[in-house]
Motif scaffolding. Structure first.
Motif, PDB file in Angstrom:
ATOM      1  N   GLY A  56       1.146  -1.299  -0.562  1.00 26.64           N
ATOM      2  CA  GLY A  56      -0.002  -0.067   0.163  1.00 26.64           C
ATOM      3  C   GLY A  56       0.548   0.976   0.226  1.00 26.64           C
ATOM      4  O   GLY A  56       1.857   1.177   0.383  1.00 26.64           O
ATOM      5  N   ARG A  57      -0.108   2.548  -0.452  1.00 24.43           N
ATOM      6  CA  ARG A  57       0.900   3.144  -0.618  1.00 24.43           C
ATOM      7  C   ARG A  57       0.093   4.319   0.165  1.00 24.43           C
ATOM      8  O   ARG A  57      -0.349   4.562   0.969  1.00 24.43           O
ATOM      9  N   THR A  58       1.426   5.422   0.691  1.00 23.54           N
ATOM     10  CA  THR A  58       0.735   6.977   2.100  1.00 23.54           C
ATOM     11  C   THR A  58      -0.428   7.678   0.346  1.00 23.54           C
ATOM     12  O   THR A  58      -0.242   7.503  -0.111  1.00 23.54           O
ATOM     13  N   ARG A  59      -1.452   7.246   1.669  1.00 25.85           N
ATOM     14  CA  ARG A  59      -2.688   7.724   1.139  1.00 25.85           C
ATOM     15  C   ARG A  59      -2.469   9.498   0.962  1.00 25.85           C
ATOM     16  O   ARG A  59      -1.734  10.273   1.899  1.00 25.85           O
ATOM     17  N   ARG A  60      -2.627  10.095   0.315  1.00 22.81           N
ATOM     18  CA  ARG A  60      -2.623  11.743   0.100  1.00 22.81           C
ATOM     19  C   ARG A  60      -4.088  12.547   0.859  1.00 22.81           C
ATOM     20  O   ARG A  60      -4.841  11.600   0.361  1.00 22.81           O
ATOM     21  N   ILE A  61      -4.407  13.291   1.337  1.00 27.31           N
ATOM     22  CA  ILE A  61      -5.630  13.850   1.430  1.00 27.31           C
ATOM     23  C   ILE A  61      -5.490  15.509   0.988  1.00 27.31           C
ATOM     24  O   ILE A  61      -4.543  15.799   1.086  1.00 27.31           O
ATOM     25  N   ALA A  62      -6.586  15.571   1.537  1.00 26.20           N
ATOM     26  CA  ALA A  62      -6.028  17.221   1.520  1.00 26.20           C
ATOM     27  C   ALA A  62      -6.433  18.283   2.338  1.00 26.20           C
ATOM     28  O   ALA A  62      -7.227  17.520   3.814  1.00 26.20           O
ATOM     29  N   PHE A  63      -5.118  19.463   2.862  1.00 28.27           N
ATOM     30  CA  PHE A  63      -4.996  19.908   3.960  1.00 28.27           C
ATOM     31  C   PHE A  63      -5.464  21.270   3.588  1.00 28.27           C
ATOM     32  O   PHE A  63      -5.273  22.018   2.990  1.00 28.27           O
ATOM     33  N   VAL A  64      -6.697  21.645   4.747  1.00 29.54           N
ATOM     34  CA  VAL A  64      -7.465  23.518   4.688  1.00 29.54           C
ATOM     35  C   VAL A  64      -5.885  24.431   5.410  1.00 29.54           C
ATOM     36  O   VAL A  64      -6.038  23.828   6.360  1.00 29.54           O
ATOM     37  N   LYS A  65      -5.455  24.974   4.600  1.00 32.11           N
ATOM     38  CA  LYS A  65      -4.512  26.369   4.668  1.00 32.11           C
ATOM     39  C   LYS A  65      -5.260  27.551   5.659  1.00 32.11           C
ATOM     40  O   LYS A  65      -4.306  28.068   5.471  1.00 32.11           O
ATOM     41  N   CYS A  66      -6.104  27.383   6.415  1.00 26.03           N
ATOM     42  CA  CYS A  66      -6.712  28.422   7.056  1.00 26.03           C
ATOM     43  C   CYS A  66      -7.533  28.178   8.133  1.00 26.03           C
ATOM     44  O   CYS A  66      -8.347  27.127   7.978  1.00 26.03           O
ATOM     45  N   LEU A  67      -7.207  28.684   9.170  1.00 27.90           N
ATOM     46  CA  LEU A  67      -8.224  28.228  10.151  1.00 27.90           C
ATOM     47  C   LEU A  67      -9.505  29.272  10.716  1.00 27.90           C
ATOM     48  O   LEU A  67     -10.068  29.958  12.014  1.00 27.90           O
ATOM     49  N   GLY A  68      -9.071  30.524   9.952  1.00 27.22           N
ATOM     50  CA  GLY A  68      -9.766  31.856   9.991  1.00 27.22           C
ATOM     51  C   GLY A  68     -11.795  31.681   9.524  1.00 27.22           C
ATOM     52  O   GLY A  68     -11.449  32.252   9.118  1.00 27.22           O
ATOM     53  N   ASP A  69     -12.197  31.115  10.748  1.00 27.79           N
ATOM     54  CA  ASP A  69     -13.894  30.840  10.228  1.00 27.79           C
ATOM     55  C   ASP A  69     -14.051  32.450  11.093  1.00 27.79           C
ATOM     56  O   ASP A  69     -13.294  33.495  10.885  1.00 27.79           O
ATOM     57  N   ARG A  70     -15.438  32.652  10.658  1.00 26.67           N
ATOM     58  CA  ARG A  70     -15.785  33.907  11.256  1.00 26.67           C
ATOM     59  C   ARG A  70     -15.614  34.860  12.351  1.00 26.67           C
ATOM     60  O   ARG A  70     -15.444  35.743  12.541  1.00 26.67           O
ATOM     61  N   GLU A  71     -15.947  34.050  12.867  1.00 30.35           N
ATOM     62  CA  GLU A  71     -15.685  34.380  14.162  1.00 30.35           C
ATOM     63  C   GLU A  71     -13.734  35.146  14.904  1.00 30.35           C
ATOM     64  O   GLU A  71     -13.463  35.544  15.015  1.00 30.35           O
ATOM     65  N   ALA A  72     -12.618  34.199  13.918  1.00 26.27           N
ATOM     66  CA  ALA A  72     -10.841  34.341  14.389  1.00 26.27           C
ATOM     67  C   ALA A  72     -10.691  35.792  13.595  1.00 26.27           C
ATOM     68  O   ALA A  72     -10.582  35.744  13.874  1.00 26.27           O
ATOM     69  N   CYS A  73     -11.275  34.916  12.152  1.00 28.42           N
ATOM     70  CA  CYS A  73     -10.993  36.273  10.943  1.00 28.42           C
ATOM     71  C   CYS A  73     -11.922  36.857  10.116  1.00 28.42           C
ATOM     72  O   CYS A  73     -12.899  36.890  10.117  1.00 28.42           O
ATOM     73  N   PRO A  74     -13.075  38.053  11.112  1.00 28.31           N
ATOM     74  CA  PRO A  74     -14.195  38.497  10.903  1.00 28.31           C
ATOM     75  C   PRO A  74     -13.896  39.214   9.583  1.00 28.31           C
ATOM     76  O   PRO A  74     -13.202  39.769   8.855  1.00 28.31           O
TER      77      PRO A  74
END
Lengths: 199, 284
Positions: free
Chosen positions: B95-113
């Motif tokens: 088996g090969r290492t699976r890759r998955i998508a990562f979202v490089k932002c944590l700024g939801d509505r509260e953290a980043c208005p």
């Protein structure tokens, strides 16, 4: 001679546009007009079939049906000619451009029963055109069809990104648009092409 | 009269038939029977993750030798091994290492208005064009879910706070969301990474602090504390070299903005890594 051919050519494109004035060939006009590229492919296929079909049906009519007194077989014989031509076009397109072949899908074999093709063939006979005139008329009908479908595809590409009311999305707005396009082409109705080409 | 009709139509049909038969021979499109088999082995989602327009195009490319057998991310190991069987080529069965998508932002509505209320087409690509986007941060997630709509595998969903969340089980790393995001916030990484920087802001630290509670300020604390020197700060943004990362998790712990996301399951707590560097045991 040339003047008459010019009149036949341009009147079949503008004044008597097969799609927008005579309302022939509406099925592919609506079915394959989502993208300009596929519309152009469809248009070219129809031009090819229409031009060859016009010439061949004239030959069939005047060399086979009329001498044998078989005028009543006109429709059957014409469909036979058109079906054979469409088969040929299908093979060529599948060979040359598999992508276009897939994009045209069922609408390619449906050119067989496209009333624009049969319409042009029957009109050629009814108007009493010669072989050359028939061919030119067929080609012009194809060019007119191509112009109409490409224009329409251009509009529909933009419509896809427009805020269309939900109840009008898809075919309803496409049909309304086709109607408006048709009205626009009514503006050509008053042209006197004969005068333009000095007849 | 009737005989003439039958004979003339029959003759015409025969002539056209013969002409078409010749044309069919001349214009025959040769199809490889393996193409259909490869197509069957593929998931059929036409996601384009292999780089070809749909499964049929990839199958054709495999059969013609233009593409390798391991290009389908959605089919994973099963599809790869099956296609290799059909094509008669060898591929490692591991088996090969699976890759998955990562979202490089944590700024939801509260953290980043939001800077202003956006009322236009509900699509990030459109919103991104209006005055530089409605988010305070010009690098941050616009939260309209264009990536979610692009996902063909139902592996992305919007959280209540307006950030896309990747379903790790369903994600096949086809890359549709990566293409869809107008801000390039999504990256495909190995499934088993321990840490990643969940921010894409290249603004200066002071500017980031003003608009976002969880943005990378480029302070470099993570880089200084990394025992494996796997982190570098460029353009005021920390970047982790996953090749060098020893999964100690110290960076996530030290980050003052808490924008380095830690996958606790992947951290090797209390072990010495391959370089012999002692790994902190108090990350969790």
């Amino acid at each position: 001679m040339v003047a008459k051919l010019m009149v036949i050519f341009f009147s079949a494109i503008l004044i008597n546009n097969f799609v927008l004035t005579r309302f022939l060939g509406i099925c592919p006009f609506l079915g394959v007009s989502q993208q300009i590229e596929t519309a152009i492919g469809m248009g070219l296929a129809v031009i090819f079939v229409l031009t060859l079909a016009s010439a061949m049906t004239w030959v069939v009519q005047h060399l086979i049906l009329v001498p044998l007194g078989l005028g009543f077989l006109q429709t059957v014989a014409f469909i036979l000619v058109i079906a054979a031509l469409v088969q040929l076009v299908e093979m060529v397109i599948q060979k040359v451009s598999p992508t276009l072949y897939r994009a045209l899908g069922v609408y390619l074999p449906l050119i067989t029963t496209n009333c624009a093709v049969l319409g042009a063939a029957v009109l050629n006979i009814r108007e009493g055109y010669t072989l050359v005139e028939s061919t030119v008329h067929g080609a012009a009908a194809g060019v007119g069809f191509t112009m109409a479908i490409v224009l329409f595809a251009g509009i529909r590409e933009r419509l896809a990104y427009s805020p269309v009311p939900v109840s009008f999305k898809g075919f309803p707005i496409a049909l309304v648009t086709a109607g408006l396009l048709s009205i626009a082409f009514l503006g050509f109705a008053g042209f006197n092409l004969g005068k333009l080409f000095g007849m | 009269m009737n005989i003439a009709a039958v004979v003339s139509l029959g003759a015409m049909g025969l002539a056209f038939g013969a002409a078409l038969a010749i044309a069919a021979k001349k214009l025959a499109v040769e199809t490889d029977p393996r193409e259909g088999k490869v197509l069957e082995a593929l998931p059929g989602a036409n996601c384009g993750g292999c780089g070809y327009p749909g499964c049929a195009a990839y199958a054709a490319a495999v059969v013609s030798g233009a593409a390798g057998v391991d290009r389908c991310p959605a089919g994973g190991d099963a599809a790869r091994i099956r296609i290799a069987e059909i094509m008669g080529v060898s591929t490692d069965s591991a088996g090969r290492t699976r890759r998955i998508a990562f979202v490089k932002c944590l700024g939801d509505r509260e953290a980043c208005p939001e800077r202003f209320s956006y009322d236009g087409i509900q699509d990030c690509r459109a919103a991104n064009l209006v005055g530089g986007g409605h988010k305070s941060c010009r690098y941050g997630c616009l939260g309209l879910g264009t990536c979610v709509a692009a996902c063909l595998f139902d592996a992305m969903h919007m959280s209540d706070s307006g950030l896309p969340v990747v379903d790790r089980e369903k994600c096949v790393a086809c890359g549709k969301c990566v293409e869809a995001c107008p801000r390039g916030l999504i990256e495909l990484l190995d499934e088993d990474i321990a840490v990643y920087v969940a921010c894409s802001s290249k603004d200066k630290g002071a500017d980031v602090r003003k608009i976002c509670k969880v943005g990378c300020i480029g302070c470099g604390i993570c880089a200084k504390n990394c025992p494996a020197s796997a982190i570098a700060v460029t353009d005021f943004l920390a970047r982790i070299d996953q090749e060098k990362c020893t999964r100690c998790g110290i960076c996530a712990e030290k980050c003052p903005m808490k924008c380095i996301v830690l996958d606790a399951d992947q951290v090797r707590v209390g072990q010495a890594d391959s370089n012999g560097v002692a790994v902190s045991a108090d990350v969790q």
